[in-house]
Design an enzyme around this catalytic site. Structure first.
Site, PDB file in Angstrom:
ATOM      1  N   HIS A 175      -5.278 -25.041  39.231  1.00 54.89           N
ATOM      2  CA  HIS A 175      -5.127 -23.600  39.017  1.00 54.89           C
ATOM      3  C   HIS A 175      -6.326 -22.809  39.524  1.00 54.89           C
ATOM      4  CE1 HIS A 175      -5.443 -19.823  36.726  1.00 54.89           C
ATOM      5  NE2 HIS A 175      -4.122 -19.808  36.789  1.00 54.89           N
ATOM      6  N   HIS A 201       4.553 -24.749  31.350  1.00 52.25           N
ATOM      7  CA  HIS A 201       3.525 -24.125  32.191  1.00 52.25           C
ATOM      8  C   HIS A 201       2.471 -25.145  32.623  1.00 52.25           C
ATOM      9  CE1 HIS A 201       0.112 -20.920  32.355  1.00 52.25           C
ATOM     10  NE2 HIS A 201       0.819 -20.829  33.477  1.00 52.25           N
TER      11      HIS A 201
HETATM   12  O1  G3P Z   1       3.855 -18.968  37.655  1.00 54.64           O
HETATM   13  C1  G3P Z   1       3.660 -18.436  36.392  1.00 54.64           C
HETATM   14  C2  G3P Z   1       2.229 -18.512  35.945  1.00 54.64           C
HETATM   15  O2  G3P Z   1       1.756 -19.814  36.139  1.00 54.64           O
HETATM   16  C3  G3P Z   1       1.357 -17.542  36.680  1.00 54.64           C
HETATM   17  O3  G3P Z   1       0.072 -17.488  36.171  1.00 54.64           O
HETATM   18  O4  G3P Z   1      -2.312 -17.918  36.342  1.00 54.64           O
HETATM   19  O5  G3P Z   1      -0.911 -19.427  34.975  1.00 54.64           O
HETATM   20  O6  G3P Z   1      -0.761 -19.490  37.458  1.00 54.64           O
HETATM   21  P1  G3P Z   1      -1.020 -18.653  36.254  1.00 54.64           P
HETATM   22 MG    MG Z   2       0.877 -20.883  37.741  1.00 55.59          MG
END
Ligand code: G3P
Ligand code: MG
Length: 239
Positions: free
Chosen positions: A51, A9
């Site tokens: 992000h 992630h």
């Molecule tokens: O794409 C999966 C995840 O990254 C979505 O949530 O807020 O971490 O971008 P976020």
């Molecule tokens: Mg994401």
């Protein structure tokens, strides 16, 4: 499109500053096959990896990402907030991230993350960049349906995923209308949707679990991939 089982992630998960090239290098070193990252536009329309819509949490900058040019964003430190050892780590462009993924053989989930009011513009800019320099090894996703629509118009052949927290009742209708081939949803909803998605041949990827047991339960239920901040909980051959 074949998903890796485990997707790191925001590049390297919790092991590196999020959405940085250092994160991609660490993910590759751990044996990850897949990574996810977030692409947002600078003031002058260049997709960069970040992000939040604001700079404070992950960089030494202040204010809105969309209020800074690429040249200004490039001067920021996107590493120190994570740990002093990453001091000076730059905020990367999407192009740099894609080239590093190609170099390291990483599958990439490019999440289009538009700042408010720039949904279609971000979808278009990300898709144009992907068209010019992406090897196509991965999937493009977004919570923003207008961003997905705009991106698909520029890049009709690429695989797209509809990204949601909880799948709405009409998720399959929306997915088909947008021309998406996969559903990405919160890990809390993966078990509930896995069988229904399998019945219609739609792969599901779940974000974000940092619990290996939960990840394995999702995968055993037919979820194609789990996104995690802790890719180090899996051995390379399990990813
Ligand atoms: O794409 C999966 C995840 O990254 C979505 O949530 O807020 O971490 O971008 P976020
Ligand atoms: Mg994401």
């Amino acid at each position: 499109m074949i998903y890796p089982r485990i997707v790191a992630h925001r590049c390297g998960g919790a092991l590196a500053p999020e959405n940085t090239l250092a994160g991609l290098r660490i993910a590759a070193r751990l044996g990850c096959r897949g990574v996810e990252f977030d692409a947002m536009l600078s003031a002058d329309g260049v997709p960069v990896l970040i992000h939040d819509e604001t700079l404070e949490r992950t960089t030494d900058g202040r204010g809105e990402v969309a209020g800074h040019s690429l040249a200004e964003l490039r001067r920021l430190d996107a590493g120190s907030r994570h740990a002093p050892a990453f001091r000076g780590e730059p905020l990367p462009t999407l192009e740099e991230a894609l080239r590093l993924c190609e170099d390291r053989g990483l599958w990439a989930n490019v999440e289009i993350k538009p700042s408010a009011g720039r949904e279609r513009e971000t979808g278009t800019a990300v898709a144009r960049l992907l068209a010019s320099c992406w090897n196509g090894h991965g999937v493009v996703s977004s919570f923003s349906e207008p961003a997905l629509q705009a991106a698909r118009t520029c890049l009709p052949e690429a695989p797209f995923a509809l990204l949601v927290a909880a799948p709405p009742d009409d998720w399959l209708f929306r997915l088909r209308r947008l021309g998406c081939v996969a559903l990405h949803c919160s890990a809390d909803h993966g078990l509930a949707v896995a069988a229904q998605a399998a019945a219609v041949g739609v792969p599901v990827a779940c974000y974000t679990t940092n619990d290996r047991n939960e990840g394995e339960r999702l995968l055993a239920a037919g979820v194609a991939a789990v996104c995690t901040d802790r890719p180090d909980l899996w051995r390379p051959e399990e990813m």
